[in-house]
Design a protein around this motif. Structure first.
Motif, PDB file in Angstrom:
ATOM      1  N   UNK B   3       0.812  -1.207   0.000  1.00 51.83           N
ATOM      2  CA  UNK B   3       0.000   0.000   0.000  1.00 51.83           C
ATOM      3  C   UNK B   3       0.848   1.260   0.000  1.00 51.83           C
ATOM      4  N   UNK B   4       2.064   1.149   0.454  1.00 56.09           N
ATOM      5  CA  UNK B   4       2.987   2.291   0.488  1.00 56.09           C
ATOM      6  C   UNK B   4       4.263   1.880  -0.239  1.00 56.09           C
ATOM      7  N   UNK B   5       4.603   2.628  -1.264  1.00 55.13           N
ATOM      8  CA  UNK B   5       5.737   2.239  -2.102  1.00 55.13           C
ATOM      9  C   UNK B   5       6.782   3.339  -2.172  1.00 55.13           C
ATOM     10  N   UNK B  30      -5.962   6.695   3.573  1.00 55.67           N
ATOM     11  CA  UNK B  30      -4.842   7.208   4.376  1.00 55.67           C
ATOM     12  C   UNK B  30      -5.026   8.710   4.578  1.00 55.67           C
ATOM     13  N   UNK B  31      -4.881   9.142   5.815  1.00 55.23           N
ATOM     14  CA  UNK B  31      -5.064  10.570   6.077  1.00 55.23           C
ATOM     15  C   UNK B  31      -3.947  11.161   6.937  1.00 55.23           C
ATOM     16  N   UNK B  32      -2.927  10.365   7.198  1.00 56.58           N
ATOM     17  CA  UNK B  32      -1.813  10.889   7.985  1.00 56.58           C
ATOM     18  C   UNK B  32      -0.552  10.200   7.518  1.00 56.58           C
ATOM     19  N   UNK B  92       2.225   5.570   6.356  1.00 58.45           N
ATOM     20  CA  UNK B  92       0.893   6.157   6.220  1.00 58.45           C
ATOM     21  C   UNK B  92      -0.076   5.462   7.170  1.00 58.45           C
ATOM     22  N   UNK B  93      -1.116   6.191   7.542  1.00 61.85           N
ATOM     23  CA  UNK B  93      -2.098   5.593   8.445  1.00 61.85           C
ATOM     24  C   UNK B  93      -3.476   6.183   8.179  1.00 61.85           C
ATOM     25  N   UNK B  94      -4.489   5.500   8.695  1.00 60.47           N
ATOM     26  CA  UNK B  94      -5.855   5.980   8.532  1.00 60.47           C
ATOM     27  C   UNK B  94      -6.665   5.649   9.764  1.00 60.47           C
TER      28      UNK B  94
END
Lengths: 113, 113
Positions: B3-5, B30-32, B92-94
Motif C-alpha cells: 500500500x505504500x511504495x 490514508x489521512x496521515x 501512512x495511516x488511517x
C-alpha cells in the motif's frame, strides 16, 4: 534513559530453540508495537498491544510467534522453535496514543544458526 | 499488496544540493503520513509528518509535500548535509485502521561530499 529500551540487542539461537525479546516502552506510553525488518526490506508490522491486551496481531505469523504486554513489566515477543528465516532485526516502538509519532527502540537482532 | 511504495531503493546527492525522496500510496483512506529516518544499527526516528488536510509541512531543512489526487508525497531536504545519509521510511495511516502505520520499504540516501 527515558527512551524505548530493548534487550537483548543481539541474540544468537540454534534452530529449534526459543527466543525472547523484551521491550520497555517510554515512560507514560501504554501502546507498544513490534516490527520486523528482514535484510534489504522495510519494516513489517507484527503486533500492536496495550497493557494486557492484544489490539492487532494481523502481522504476526500464526504459529510459533506470540506477544504479551503484562500489567507490570516489559512487553515480550516470543518466538518458539526458531528457524533460519526468523533471523532479522526486531524493533519495538511505543506511543502515548493511536495517532502519530512512534518512538523506536534500537532493535534486537536475532541470528538463527 | 504494497500500500505504500518507495520505488527508489537508493539515492545519491551532492552535499549542499536538494534531496527529494518520493513515496506513493494506493489506499485513498490514508489521512496521515510520516517520514522516519534510520541510521544503521539504530531504530527509526521520527522526522516530519503531514495530515491530509494540508499539502505542505515544513520544519527547518525538511519539507514534506502531499499530492492527494496523485496519491504521492515527497520529502525535500535542502541543503543536504553528510549527516542526512541514512535510510528514509515513508509511513501512512488511517482512522479506519486504528492509525496503524503502513511502511514503505525505505530509500537509502547517500550524501556525497
Amino acid at each position: 534513559n527515558a527512551g524505548v529500551m530493548q534487550n537483548p540487542r543481539h541474540l544468537v539461537r540454534r534452530r529449534g530453540q526459543e527466543a525472547r525479546l523484551r521491550c520497555s516502552p517510554m515512560k507514560g506510553h501504554s501502546h507498544v508495537y513490534w516490527y520486523r525488518q528482514l535484510p534489504e526490506e522495510g519494516l513489517k508490522f507484527m503486533v500492536y498491544l496495550q497493557k494486557e491486551n492484544i489490539i492487532d496481531e494481523s502481522g504476526m505469523p500464526k504459529e510459533r510467534f506470540s506477544a504479551e504486554f503484562p500489567k507490570e513489566g516489559p512487553s515480550i515477543l516470543r518466538i518458539q522453535q526458531v528457524v533460519r528465516g526468523d533471523s532479522a532485526a526486531y524493533f519495538c516502538a511505543s506511543s502515548s496514543g493511536q495517532l502519530g509519532e512512534l518512538f523506536f527502540g534500537e532493535g534486537s537482532r536475532l541470528t538463527v544458526l | 499488496d504494497q500500500q505504500v511504495k518507495q520505488n527508489s531503493p537508493s539515492l545519491s546527492v551532492q552535499e549542499g544540493r536538494i534531496s527529494i525522496l518520493n513515496c506513493d500510496y494506493t489506499n485513498s483512506m490514508f489521512d496521515y503520513f510520516l517520514w522516519y529516518k534510520k541510521y544503521p544499527a539504530e531504530g527509526p526516528t521520527f522526522l516530519i509528518s503531514i495530515s491530509s488536510i494540508k499539502d505542505k509541512n515544513e520544519d527547518g531543512r525538511f519539507t514534506v509535500f502531499l499530492n492527494k489526487s496523485a496519491k504521492h508525497l515527497s520529502l525535500h531536504i535542502v541543503p543536504s548535509q553528510p549527516g542526512d545519509s541514512a535510510v528514509y521510511f515513508c509511513a501512512a495511516s488511517s482512522m479506519d485502521s486504528n492509525y496503524q502505520l503502513i511502511w514503505g520499504a525505505g530509500t537509502k540516501l547517500i550524501i556525497k561530499p
